[in-house]
Design a protein around this motif. Structure first.
Motif, PDB file in Angstrom:
ATOM      1  N   GLN A   1       1.355  -5.654  -0.453  1.00  0.00           N
ATOM      2  CA  GLN A   1       0.183  -6.281  -1.049  1.00  0.00           C
ATOM      3  C   GLN A   1      -1.091  -5.722  -0.447  1.00  0.00           C
ATOM      4  O   GLN A   1      -1.108  -5.240   0.677  1.00  0.00           O
ATOM      5  CB  GLN A   1       0.206  -7.796  -0.819  1.00  0.00           C
ATOM      6  N   GLN A   3      -5.041  -6.779   0.313  1.00  0.00           N
ATOM      7  CA  GLN A   3      -5.992  -7.881   0.411  1.00  0.00           C
ATOM      8  C   GLN A   3      -7.409  -7.317   0.342  1.00  0.00           C
ATOM      9  O   GLN A   3      -7.719  -6.321   1.000  1.00  0.00           O
ATOM     10  CB  GLN A   3      -5.817  -8.652   1.716  1.00  0.00           C
ATOM     11  N   ARG A  27      -1.383  -2.927   2.267  1.00  0.00           N
ATOM     12  CA  ARG A  27      -0.744  -1.689   1.803  1.00  0.00           C
ATOM     13  C   ARG A  27      -1.745  -0.819   1.055  1.00  0.00           C
ATOM     14  O   ARG A  27      -1.579  -0.509  -0.130  1.00  0.00           O
ATOM     15  CB  ARG A  27       0.456  -2.024   0.931  1.00  0.00           C
ATOM     16  N   ASP A 102      -3.022  -0.616  -8.407  1.00  0.00           N
ATOM     17  CA  ASP A 102      -1.932  -0.280  -7.491  1.00  0.00           C
ATOM     18  C   ASP A 102      -1.402   1.102  -7.827  1.00  0.00           C
ATOM     19  O   ASP A 102      -0.694   1.278  -8.814  1.00  0.00           O
ATOM     20  CB  ASP A 102      -0.820  -1.318  -7.599  1.00  0.00           C
ATOM     21  N   ASP A 115      -4.856  -4.617 -10.212  1.00  0.00           N
ATOM     22  CA  ASP A 115      -3.756  -5.474  -9.768  1.00  0.00           C
ATOM     23  C   ASP A 115      -4.149  -6.448  -8.658  1.00  0.00           C
ATOM     24  O   ASP A 115      -3.525  -7.504  -8.510  1.00  0.00           O
ATOM     25  CB  ASP A 115      -2.598  -4.600  -9.260  1.00  0.00           C
ATOM     26  N   HIS A 116      -5.120  -6.085  -7.867  1.00  0.00           N
ATOM     27  CA  HIS A 116      -5.482  -6.886  -6.709  1.00  0.00           C
ATOM     28  C   HIS A 116      -6.962  -7.265  -6.811  1.00  0.00           C
ATOM     29  O   HIS A 116      -7.797  -6.432  -7.166  1.00  0.00           O
ATOM     30  CB  HIS A 116      -5.238  -6.107  -5.414  1.00  0.00           C
TER      31      HIS A 116
END
Length: 127
Positions: A1, A3, A27, A102, A115-116
């Motif tokens: 993941q 952040q 990551r 990602d 994605d994040h």
């Protein structure tokens, strides 16, 4: 993941400037691009700017509404992306979010391609 944490929002008068920061952790080795989006009360989320990078170069993309006023940049060593905002006007008032896809190089202006997401930081421009 991955952040993402935004900072730097606040209250500024029209014509003023702010710099937003987005720090990435986790990551991040699969992170090759990041974008900024914003959402004003009662409005849909909209694209602001995006940046991709490689060992040799970087590319950027801006919404027409901020072109010439906002600048997106990246600090590789700090794993951070910045949004320098100049000549702010009340229409720029919104919660600003940074986002990362990602494992893709993209300058997409579509939120679904990311994605994040960070938690957002409020920018308020007074007239």
């Amino acid at each position: 993941q991955v952040q993402l944490v935004e900072s730097g929002g606040g209250l500024v008068q029209a014509g003023g400037s702010l710099t937003l920061s987005c720090a990435a952790s986790g990551r991040t080795f699969r992170t090759y691009a990041m974008g900024w989006f914003r959402q004003a009360p009662g409005k849909e989320r909209e694209f602001v700017a995006a940046i991709t990078w490689s060992t040799w170069s970087s590319s950027t993309n801006y919404a027409d509404s901020v072109k010439g006023r906002f600048t997106i940049s990246r600090d590789n060593a700090k794993k951070a992306v910045y949004l320098q905002m100049n000549s702010l006007n009340p229409e720029d008032t919104a919660v600003y979010y940074c986002a990362a896809p990602d494992g893709r190089y993209t300058l997409s202006n579509k939120g679904n391609d990311y994605d994040h997401w960070g938690q957002g930081t409020q920018v308020t421009v007074s007239s």
